[in-house]
Design a protein around this motif. Structure first.
Motif, PDB file in Angstrom:
ATOM      1  N   TYR A  50      54.429 -35.304  45.823  1.00  0.00           N
ATOM      2  CA  TYR A  50      55.009 -36.605  46.123  1.00  0.00           C
ATOM      3  C   TYR A  50      56.410 -36.449  46.699  1.00  0.00           C
ATOM      4  CZ  TYR A  50      51.246 -39.248  44.043  1.00  0.00           C
ATOM      5  OH  TYR A  50      50.031 -39.808  43.793  1.00  0.00           O
ATOM      6  N   SER A  51      56.742 -37.339  47.618  1.00  0.00           N
ATOM      7  CA  SER A  51      58.048 -37.334  48.271  1.00  0.00           C
ATOM      8  C   SER A  51      58.607 -38.750  48.277  1.00  0.00           C
ATOM      9  CB  SER A  51      57.928 -36.850  49.709  1.00  0.00           C
ATOM     10  OG  SER A  51      57.377 -35.569  49.760  1.00  0.00           O
ATOM     11  N   VAL A  52      59.911 -38.832  48.395  1.00  0.00           N
ATOM     12  CA  VAL A  52      60.573 -40.131  48.535  1.00  0.00           C
ATOM     13  C   VAL A  52      61.309 -40.100  49.865  1.00  0.00           C
ATOM     14  CG1 VAL A  52      62.206 -41.753  47.535  1.00  0.00           C
ATOM     15  CG2 VAL A  52      60.831 -40.315  46.039  1.00  0.00           C
ATOM     16  N   ILE A  53      60.958 -41.007  50.764  1.00  0.00           N
ATOM     17  CA  ILE A  53      61.528 -41.017  52.108  1.00  0.00           C
ATOM     18  C   ILE A  53      62.084 -42.391  52.443  1.00  0.00           C
ATOM     19  CG2 ILE A  53      60.048 -39.180  52.982  1.00  0.00           C
ATOM     20  CD1 ILE A  53      58.318 -41.354  54.235  1.00  0.00           C
ATOM     21  N   ALA A  54      62.940 -42.421  53.459  1.00  0.00           N
ATOM     22  CA  ALA A  54      63.529 -43.672  53.935  1.00  0.00           C
ATOM     23  C   ALA A  54      62.551 -44.359  54.879  1.00  0.00           C
ATOM     24  CB  ALA A  54      64.843 -43.398  54.642  1.00  0.00           C
ATOM     25  N   LEU A  55      62.289 -45.643  54.638  1.00  0.00           N
ATOM     26  CA  LEU A  55      61.372 -46.407  55.480  1.00  0.00           C
ATOM     27  C   LEU A  55      62.102 -47.254  56.513  1.00  0.00           C
ATOM     28  CD1 LEU A  55      58.873 -47.632  52.747  1.00  0.00           C
ATOM     29  CD2 LEU A  55      58.657 -45.669  54.261  1.00  0.00           C
ATOM     30  N   SER A  56      63.149 -47.942  56.078  1.00  0.00           N
ATOM     31  CA  SER A  56      63.906 -48.773  57.010  1.00  0.00           C
ATOM     32  C   SER A  56      65.298 -49.034  56.457  1.00  0.00           C
ATOM     33  CB  SER A  56      63.188 -50.100  57.278  1.00  0.00           C
ATOM     34  OG  SER A  56      63.141 -50.865  56.104  1.00  0.00           O
ATOM     35  N   MET A  57      66.200 -49.365  57.369  1.00  0.00           N
ATOM     36  CA  MET A  57      67.562 -49.730  57.013  1.00  0.00           C
ATOM     37  C   MET A  57      67.812 -51.105  57.623  1.00  0.00           C
ATOM     38  SD  MET A  57      71.085 -47.594  57.672  1.00  0.00           S
ATOM     39  CE  MET A  57      70.511 -46.157  56.809  1.00  0.00           C
ATOM     40  N   TYR A  58      68.430 -51.990  56.850  1.00  0.00           N
ATOM     41  CA  TYR A  58      68.621 -53.356  57.321  1.00  0.00           C
ATOM     42  C   TYR A  58      69.839 -53.980  56.659  1.00  0.00           C
ATOM     43  CZ  TYR A  58      66.066 -54.149  52.971  1.00  0.00           C
ATOM     44  OH  TYR A  58      65.653 -54.125  51.663  1.00  0.00           O
ATOM     45  N   TRP A  59      70.283 -55.091  57.252  1.00  0.00           N
ATOM     46  CA  TRP A  59      71.378 -55.879  56.683  1.00  0.00           C
ATOM     47  C   TRP A  59      70.770 -56.962  55.813  1.00  0.00           C
ATOM     48  CZ3 TRP A  59      75.974 -53.905  57.063  1.00  0.00           C
ATOM     49  CH2 TRP A  59      76.337 -53.165  58.179  1.00  0.00           C
TER      50      TRP A  59
ATOM     51  N   ASN B 274      72.258 -60.053  53.998  1.00  0.00           N
ATOM     52  CA  ASN B 274      73.509 -60.807  54.010  1.00  0.00           C
ATOM     53  C   ASN B 274      74.590 -59.911  54.620  1.00  0.00           C
ATOM     54  OD1 ASN B 274      72.178 -63.007  52.897  1.00  0.00           O
ATOM     55  ND2 ASN B 274      72.562 -62.297  50.822  1.00  0.00           N
ATOM     56  N   ALA B 275      75.590 -59.472  53.875  1.00  0.00           N
ATOM     57  CA  ALA B 275      76.631 -58.622  54.461  1.00  0.00           C
ATOM     58  C   ALA B 275      76.500 -57.166  54.019  1.00  0.00           C
ATOM     59  CB  ALA B 275      78.003 -59.148  54.059  1.00  0.00           C
ATOM     60  N   TRP B 276      75.433 -56.832  53.298  1.00  0.00           N
ATOM     61  CA  TRP B 276      75.290 -55.500  52.723  1.00  0.00           C
ATOM     62  C   TRP B 276      74.227 -54.698  53.463  1.00  0.00           C
ATOM     63  CZ3 TRP B 276      79.077 -54.805  49.404  1.00  0.00           C
ATOM     64  CH2 TRP B 276      79.614 -55.902  48.761  1.00  0.00           C
ATOM     65  N   ALA B 277      74.508 -53.414  53.668  1.00  0.00           N
ATOM     66  CA  ALA B 277      73.525 -52.513  54.265  1.00  0.00           C
ATOM     67  C   ALA B 277      72.584 -52.041  53.165  1.00  0.00           C
ATOM     68  CB  ALA B 277      74.218 -51.320  54.910  1.00  0.00           C
ATOM     69  N   LYS B 278      71.305 -52.228  53.377  1.00  0.00           N
ATOM     70  CA  LYS B 278      70.289 -51.847  52.399  1.00  0.00           C
ATOM     71  C   LYS B 278      69.331 -50.851  53.026  1.00  0.00           C
ATOM     72  CE  LYS B 278      71.482 -54.809  49.176  1.00  0.00           C
ATOM     73  NZ  LYS B 278      71.797 -54.482  47.814  1.00  0.00           N
ATOM     74  N   LEU B 279      68.706 -50.050  52.160  1.00  0.00           N
ATOM     75  CA  LEU B 279      67.745 -49.043  52.593  1.00  0.00           C
ATOM     76  C   LEU B 279      66.462 -49.243  51.814  1.00  0.00           C
ATOM     77  CD1 LEU B 279      67.469 -46.368  54.304  1.00  0.00           C
ATOM     78  CD2 LEU B 279      67.971 -45.176  52.192  1.00  0.00           C
ATOM     79  N   LYS B 280      65.352 -49.387  52.530  1.00  0.00           N
ATOM     80  CA  LYS B 280      64.061 -49.474  51.866  1.00  0.00           C
ATOM     81  C   LYS B 280      63.505 -48.061  51.796  1.00  0.00           C
ATOM     82  CE  LYS B 280      61.102 -52.803  52.553  1.00  0.00           C
ATOM     83  NZ  LYS B 280      60.086 -53.665  53.179  1.00  0.00           N
ATOM     84  N   ILE B 281      63.242 -47.597  50.577  1.00  0.00           N
ATOM     85  CA  ILE B 281      62.714 -46.251  50.393  1.00  0.00           C
ATOM     86  C   ILE B 281      61.313 -46.355  49.821  1.00  0.00           C
ATOM     87  CG2 ILE B 281      64.954 -45.147  50.157  1.00  0.00           C
ATOM     88  CD1 ILE B 281      64.672 -45.209  47.190  1.00  0.00           C
ATOM     89  N   GLY B 282      60.486 -45.387  50.161  1.00  0.00           N
ATOM     90  CA  GLY B 282      59.108 -45.385  49.703  1.00  0.00           C
ATOM     91  C   GLY B 282      58.744 -44.066  49.073  1.00  0.00           C
ATOM     92  N   ALA B 283      57.962 -44.142  48.020  1.00  0.00           N
ATOM     93  CA  ALA B 283      57.474 -42.947  47.339  1.00  0.00           C
ATOM     94  C   ALA B 283      55.988 -42.824  47.639  1.00  0.00           C
ATOM     95  CB  ALA B 283      57.704 -43.056  45.845  1.00  0.00           C
TER      96      ALA B 283
END
Length: 159
Positions: free
Chosen positions: A107-116, A118-127
């Protein structure tokens, strides 16, 4: 003045290769600990998360392998490391779940998408688990078959 409605999640970067190479089973949303020049570069969209992954070490999670290119207007006295490890902001429970997933075989955990958000940068990660070559071929066949079905239905309806 009337405020216009703005969408709450504005995409910055999407890892399209992730769903092709991995079967994602669980998704998380994480905040990012960024420097000022990195936030400015994100606003312009100078980020690449295609080869990035998540490393959990001593109850902290880090984004490894992402590239945030510095803008040309950054001060010359600042040292801008484009590939530095960026800390992810997750709850203790989410970190515990991630560390358990990583310890399982394959199993791995990788970055799926990066988005704003509101005013915060968020990262959607998937396992998830990496797909074998034959799984990828089956996915391509299934996608082509669905496309062919839509073409046949459209042709049948038009004539």
């Amino acid at each position: 003045m009337k405020k216009l409605h703005q969408p709450s999640c504005i995409p910055i970067a999407i890892n399209k290769h992730a769903h092709y190479s991995y079967s994602i089973e669980k998704e998380f949303e994480a905040g990012l600990l960024l420097k000022g020049w990195e936030v400015k570069a994100l606003r312009v969209g100078q980020v690449n998360i295609r080869e990035s992954y998540i490393l959990v070490h001593s109850k902290e999670a880090f984004l490894i392998g992402s590239i945030i290119s510095a803008l040309y207007i950054v001060s010359p006295y600042m040292q801008c490391d484009e590939r530095r490890a960026r800390k992810l902001l997750l709850s203790k429970q989410e970190l515990h779940v991630l560390s358990n997933i990583i310890q399982r075989h394959g199993y791995s955990v990788i970055a799926l998408s990066m988005y704003w958000k509101n005013a915060w940068a968020k990262l959607k990660i998937g396992a998830g688990k990496g797909k074998k070559q034959y799984d990828k071929r089956e996915e391509i066949k299934e996608r082509d078959w669905k496309l062919e079905q839509r073409r046949m239905i459209k042709k049948f309806i038009v004539t």
